[in-house]
Design a protein around this motif. Structure first.
Motif, mmCIF file in Angstrom:
data_model
loop_
_atom_site.group_PDB
_atom_site.id
_atom_site.type_symbol
_atom_site.label_atom_id
_atom_site.label_comp_id
_atom_site.label_asym_id
_atom_site.label_seq_id
_atom_site.Cartn_x
_atom_site.Cartn_y
_atom_site.Cartn_z
ATOM 1 N N GLN B 142 2.089 -16.883 -6.912
ATOM 2 C CA GLN B 142 0.813 -16.180 -6.773
ATOM 3 C C GLN B 142 0.609 -15.677 -5.348
ATOM 4 O O GLN B 142 0.200 -14.542 -5.114
ATOM 5 N N LEU B 143 0.903 -16.577 -4.392
ATOM 6 C CA LEU B 143 0.736 -16.209 -2.988
ATOM 7 C C LEU B 143 1.640 -15.053 -2.610
ATOM 8 O O LEU B 143 1.239 -14.133 -1.895
ATOM 9 N N GLU B 144 2.890 -15.135 -3.096
ATOM 10 C CA GLU B 144 3.824 -14.071 -2.760
ATOM 11 C C GLU B 144 3.347 -12.748 -3.338
ATOM 12 O O GLU B 144 3.437 -11.711 -2.676
ATOM 13 N N ARG B 148 2.406 -9.451 -1.209
ATOM 14 C CA ARG B 148 3.040 -8.149 -1.415
ATOM 15 C C ARG B 148 1.982 -7.085 -1.622
ATOM 16 O O ARG B 148 2.092 -5.978 -1.090
ATOM 17 N N GLU B 149 0.941 -7.451 -2.397
ATOM 18 C CA GLU B 149 -0.141 -6.484 -2.626
ATOM 19 C C GLU B 149 -0.786 -6.089 -1.312
ATOM 20 O O GLU B 149 -1.070 -4.924 -1.058
ATOM 21 N N LEU B 150 -1.037 -7.105 -0.486
ATOM 22 C CA LEU B 150 -1.690 -6.858 0.798
ATOM 23 C C LEU B 150 -0.838 -5.950 1.662
ATOM 24 O O LEU B 150 -1.345 -5.050 2.340
ATOM 25 N N TYR B 155 0.249 -0.799 4.121
ATOM 26 C CA TYR B 155 1.156 0.317 4.327
ATOM 27 C C TYR B 155 0.507 1.619 3.874
ATOM 28 O O TYR B 155 0.528 2.617 4.586
ATOM 29 N N SER B 156 -0.074 1.594 2.672
ATOM 30 C CA SER B 156 -0.611 2.843 2.162
ATOM 31 C C SER B 156 -1.823 3.271 2.994
ATOM 32 O O SER B 156 -2.003 4.456 3.268
ATOM 33 N N VAL B 157 -2.623 2.289 3.431
ATOM 34 C CA VAL B 157 -3.773 2.627 4.276
ATOM 35 C C VAL B 157 -3.298 3.333 5.534
ATOM 36 O O VAL B 157 -3.762 4.418 5.884
ATOM 37 N N ARG B 213 1.917 -7.038 9.267
ATOM 38 C CA ARG B 213 3.335 -7.282 9.017
ATOM 39 C C ARG B 213 3.789 -8.575 9.640
ATOM 40 O O ARG B 213 4.779 -9.174 9.216
ATOM 41 N N LEU B 214 3.088 -9.027 10.666
ATOM 42 C CA LEU B 214 3.504 -10.241 11.361
ATOM 43 C C LEU B 214 3.338 -11.477 10.504
ATOM 44 O O LEU B 214 3.909 -12.505 10.772
ATOM 45 N N ASN B 215 2.486 -11.376 9.474
ATOM 46 C CA ASN B 215 2.227 -12.553 8.671
ATOM 47 C C ASN B 215 3.312 -12.829 7.667
ATOM 48 O O ASN B 215 3.511 -13.938 7.239
ATOM 49 N N ARG B 216 3.953 -11.811 7.239
ATOM 50 C CA ARG B 216 4.932 -11.997 6.187
ATOM 51 C C ARG B 216 6.305 -11.743 6.757
ATOM 52 O O ARG B 216 6.491 -11.591 7.920
#
Lengths: 150, 372
Positions: B142-144, B148-150, B155-157, B213-216
Motif C-alpha cells: 500500500q505504501l509503495e 508511486r502515486e505521489l 512529476y506531472s505537477v 524525489r528525496l523521499n523515495r
C-alpha cells in the motif's frame, strides 16, 4: 536566404509562437511550416494533395518534433518517417519538455538524430532554437533526396 | 520401601506410570488420573495399551516400549502426539527407564510430560507471525503504491507547470525587448518583476520536485569521498562567480558511507548557502571539516558571512521557511530542508549554530561503517 524549410510539429500554441519568435531573432530566414498534431505531420509527408500532403514538394531540411502530440504521438510519427524510404534520412530533432529517460532512449532507438529538452527560461529556449538552426541548417549537410540512391 | 516409593510417585507433578515386565500398570499417580481423566480401577493391572478402553494403543508407544523391553535401557525426550477420544489431542514428551526391582522383577518407569498447552502456544505464535508477515506485506504494498502515486503527481505537477511558465517567461521577454519603447519606466519595471517572478516559480518547481524525489528511491551504500565532492562543488561555485574572493579550507580524507548523489546534493546546498550568505563581504572564508561529537565523527561547513539569529533556529530547516528577505539574499528556503532529508535518510543528525553578522556552522553526522 534559402529555400530550406523547417517543419515544426508542436501542439502547444504558446511553444509554437515562442519557437517562431526565436527563429525570427536568429535572422537566418527559413520558411517554417507548423503542423499541430501527429496526424497532420503524417499527412504532410504521406498524404495526398487533398489532405495536406506534399507529394513532390520539397522535403523539409529539418523536422522539429514534439513527443506529446494529440492523435498520433511523436514516437509513432518518427517510426513512420524512418520506415519510408522517402523520409528515412530526414534530420529529425526531438524537441520536448519530457524529462523521462525512457522517452530519450526510445527516441534514439527509433532513429531520432537529436534530442533536446525545452528549457523553461525563454532566453535559453531561444538560444537552443538558434543553435539548432545554425547546426542543422548551416553546418550540417542533409541528404537532398529520399532514401533510394537514384 | 513400597510406601516410600509410592509417596515419591504421588508427589511427582507429571503423569507417571510404573509398568511390570508384561507392560501392565502396577501403579499410576494422581497426575496421570487427572490428565487423562481415568481412575484407579480402569488403570491398575491393565495392559498399558488397553488403558482408557484402548486409547493408549499408540503405535509409537508400542515401538518405544517394546524396544526398551527387549534391549533394556531407556529413552528420553520422545515426543508423542495422540488424539485421545475423550481427552482430545495431547502432545506428550516421554521418558522411560527399565529398572530391576530389588527382588529381581523388571519394571518400566514411564514419565509423561503433557506439553499440549505449550505446543499450542507455539503453534499460535507461528500463526500470529505469519499473519503479521502478511499484514506487513500488505501495508508495504500500500505504501509503495501511495509513494508511486505521489511521485507521479509531483512529476506531472512540475512538468505541466513548466509549459505555461515558459510562455510567461518568453512573452514577457519579448515585450521587454521589442515593445519597451511603448512602455514607460513603471511599465517596464512591472514587466521585470513579472519575469523575476516566473524565474522564481521555475526554481520552486524544481526544488519541490527534488524534495519529493528525496523521499523515495533506493539509496546506494558505498564509501563516498566527501572531500572530493566538496572540491567539485567549490570549483563550480568559483566558475559561476570568478570575481569573488573566497578562501576554502577543506579537510582532506573526509569520507562516509552513503549515496554519493544524495550527499553531493546536500553539500551543494550547504556550500551554496555558505557562498551566498558571504556574498556581501569583500572576502570570506568557508571551512569544511570534521570534529568529534559525542564520540562520533561529525562533519561541518562553516562560513563567516551573514549568520543568523539563534532565536529563529526552529525555522531553519523548515521547507520554504526563510530567515532573510529575497532582497537580502535570494532563495526559496528549501536548501536546508533538502540537507536535512538527505542526512536523515542516511540515519544521521544535522544541527546548526549561528551568530548574526558573524557567520554560521552547519554540523551533520553520517554512518562510517558499511552495514553488512
Amino acid at each position: 536566404m534559402s529555400d530550406k524549410i523547417i517543419l515544426l510539429v508542436e501542439d502547444n500554441e504558446d511553444d509554437e509562437e515562442l519557437a517562431v519568435l526565436a527563429f525570427e531573432r536568429s535572422r537566418i530566414a527559413n520558411a517554417m511550416i507548423v503542423v499541430r498534431d501527429g496526424q497532420e505531420a503524417l499527412d504532410y509527408f504521406f498524404g495526398t494533395e487533398a489532405n495536406g500532403g506534399s507529394d513532390a514538394k520539397a522535403l523539409p531540411q529539418l523536422v522539429l518534433l514534439d513527443l506529446k502530440l494529440p492523435k498520433v504521438g511523436g514516437l509513432e510519427v518518427l517510426k513512420r518517417l524512418r520506415a519510408d524510404p522517402k523520409t528515412r534520412r530526414l534530420p529529425v530533432v526531438i524537441l520536448t519538455s519530457s524529462k523521462e529517460e525512457e522517452d530519450m532512449l526510445n527516441s534514439y532507438d527509433f532513429g531520432a538524430n537529436s534530442y533536446v529538452r525545452k528549457p523553461v527560461e525563454f532566453d535559453r529556449f531561444a538560444e537552443a532554437i538558434q543553435q539548432l538552426q545554425m547546426y542543422w541548417l548551416v553546418l550540417n549537410e542533409a541528404p537532398t533526396s529520399g532514401g533510394d540512391r537514384s | 520401601m513400597r510406601g516410600f516409593a509410592h509417596s515419591i510417585v504421588e508427589t511427582i507433578r507429571h503423569p507417571f506410570l510404573i509398568l511390570d515386565g508384561g507392560l501392565c500398570v502396577c501403579e499410576a499417580n494422581a497426575a496421570f488420573y487427572l490428565t487423562f481423566q481415568a481412575d484407579e480401577a480402569e488403570t491398575v493391572s491393565h495392559l498399558v495399551y488397553e488403558l482408557g478402553g484402548g486409547q493408549w494403543d499408540i503405535p509409537r508407544l508400542r515401538e518405544l516400549l517394546e524396544e526398551v523391553d527387549r534391549n533394556g535401557g531407556s529413552f528420553k525426550d520422545v515426543e508423542v502426539r495422540h488424539d485421545f477420544p475423550h481427552v482430545g489431542i495431547k502432545v506428550m514428551v516421554l521418558d522411560a527407564h527399565r529398572v530391576v526391582h530389588d527382588d529381581g522383577t523388571p519394571m518400566i518407569l514411564l514419565a509423561i510430560e503433557d506439553v499440549t498447552d505449550k505446543m499450542q502456544g507455539i503453534d499460535a505464535l507461528y500463526k500470529l507471525n505469519r499473519e503479521l508477515d502478511d499484514r506487513v506485506g500488505e501495508r508495504t504494498a500500500q505504501l509503495e503504491a501511495a509513494n508511486r502515486e505521489l511521485e507521479a503527481f509531483a512529476y506531472s505537477v512540475s512538468h505541466d507547470l513548466r509549459a505555461p511558465l515558459r510562455a510567461l517567461d518568453g512573452f514577457s521577454d519579448e515585450l521587454l525587448r521589442s515593445y519597451a519603447d511603448k512602455l514607460d519606466d513603471r511599465g517596464q519595471h512591472y514587466l521585470r518583476r513579472l519575469r523575476s517572478g516566473t524565474q522564481r516559480m521555475g526554481q520552486l518547481i524544481d526544488d519541490m520536485l527534488l524534495l519529493s524525489r528525496l523521499n523515495r528511491g533506493e539509496m546506494k551504500r558505498e564509501l563516498v569521498d566527501l572531500t572530493a565532492l566538496a572540491e567539485g562543488v567549490v570549483a563550480e561555485l568559483r566558475g559561476r562567480e570568478p570575481d569573488r574572493t573566497v578562501a576554502f579550507v577543506i579537510e582532506s580524507g573526509l569520507s562516509a558511507v552513503g549515496d554519493a548523489a544524495l550527499l553531493g546534493v546536500a553539500l551543494e546546498n550547504l556550500l551554496g548557502n555558505a557562498w551566498k550568505f558571504t556574498s556581501k563581504k569583500l572576502s570570506a572564508t568557508i571551512t569544511v571539516g570534521r570534529q568529534t561529537h559525542e564520540g562520533a565523527p561529525a562533519f561541518f561547513v562553516r562560513d563567516d558571512g551573514a549568520g543568523f539569529d539563534m532565536d529563529h533556529i526552529s525555522k531553519l530547516f523548515g521547507a520554504f521557511e526563510r530567515l532573510h528577505t529575497q532582497r537580502e539574499f535570494p532563495g526559496n528556503g528549501v536548501g536546508l530542508a533538502i540537507v536535512q532529508r538527505v542526512v536523515h535518510r542516511h540515519g544521521g543528525l544535522v544541527w546548526a549554530e549561528g551568530v548574526l553578522g558573524h557567520g554560521a556552522t552547519f554540523h551533520f553526522t553520517l554512518p562510517q561503517e558499511e552495514l553488512i
